[in-house]
Design an enzyme around this catalytic site. Structure first.
Site, PDB file in Angstrom:
ATOM      1  N   ASP A  87      14.204 -22.975   7.734  1.00 36.07           N
ATOM      2  CA  ASP A  87      12.908 -22.954   8.393  1.00 36.07           C
ATOM      3  C   ASP A  87      13.068 -22.284   9.759  1.00 36.07           C
ATOM      4  OD1 ASP A  87      10.153 -23.844   9.069  1.00 36.07           O
ATOM      5  OD2 ASP A  87      11.220 -25.154  10.467  1.00 36.07           O
ATOM      6  N   ASP A 141      10.430 -22.261  12.868  1.00 36.13           N
ATOM      7  CA  ASP A 141       9.958 -22.937  14.077  1.00 36.13           C
ATOM      8  C   ASP A 141      10.329 -24.412  14.074  1.00 36.13           C
ATOM      9  OD1 ASP A 141       8.583 -20.584  15.106  1.00 36.13           O
ATOM     10  OD2 ASP A 141       7.196 -20.883  13.449  1.00 36.13           O
TER      11      ASP A 141
END
Length: 213
Positions: A18, A20
């Protein structure tokens, strides 16, 4: 979902990350490369993962496109900056896959439910198909349970970086990480050990296991 064998040859695994809150400090809807900063432990994680010789792939929800905060084209310099950050720490960004949709988006072309917005597994499946790796030999690392669910739906092993970004904790079997660690560098060390020891990243047995840093 990708198969582990293609044309008679075993496909490699990959590490899916991932963006952010996991790789980068979370700056909502940011597309300014100058504001991109590696999260705690990310530099060490990239150095560790970069030595594995497997695809390193970023999979990220980018609903700012659907909300009209920025255009899809604005994500090009974001990807370029990410690639440079990887290279700075001895790693290669093999792919950058994003979902621009949101069911409540204001831009009609992107305002819909989809199969690519995590916790759905579409981004991971797109990445596997494009880069020719096996999801059942791969690991998904993220900071919230939507990342975990996407990984489990795709058939990956999953690691939750429990750094305080998950606040709702809506648990179900599909949202239970295989392993939980406090930082991204701890996640990278754990995944690297598993991949080096096994020569693969077969999905572990069900259950949540907290891993010491």
């Amino acid at each position: 979902m990708s198969t582990s064998v293609q044309n008679g040859r075993a496909l490699p695994g990959a590490v899916l990350l991932d963006k952010d809150g996991t790789l980068l400090d979370d700056v909502p809807y940011n597309v300014d490369p100058g504001r991109m900063r590696l999260a705690r432990g990310a530099a060490a994680a990239l150095r560790e993962l970069g030595g594995l010789g497997v695809p390193l792939v970023v999979v990220t929800n980018q609903p700012g496109v659907a909300h009209g905060y920025h255009a899809e084209a604005d994500l090009v310099p974001v990807r370029e900056r990410l690639a440079a950050m990887f290279a700075d720490h001895g790693a290669t960004l093999s792919g950058f896959f994003y979902c621009p949709h949101h069911p409540q988006g204001k831009v009609s072309a992107y305002s819909r439910a989809c199969l690519c917005r995590k916790p759905m597994p579409g981004l991971l499946m797109q990445a596997a198909n494009a880069l020719h790796f096996a999801l059942d030999r791969s690991w998904m690392i993220g900071d919230i349970l939507n990342d975990v669910e996407a990984g489990r739906r795709a058939g990956c092993g999953t690691v939750l970086v429990d750094c305080g970004n998950e606040t709702e904790w809506r648990l179900s079997p599909a949202r239970q990480a295989h392993y939980v660690v406090p930082t991204l560098d701890a996640a990278a060390r754990f995944v690297a050990r598993r991949m080096r020891a096994c020569g693969t990243a077969q999905v572990p047995a069900p259950g949540m296991h907290r891993v010491a840093p």
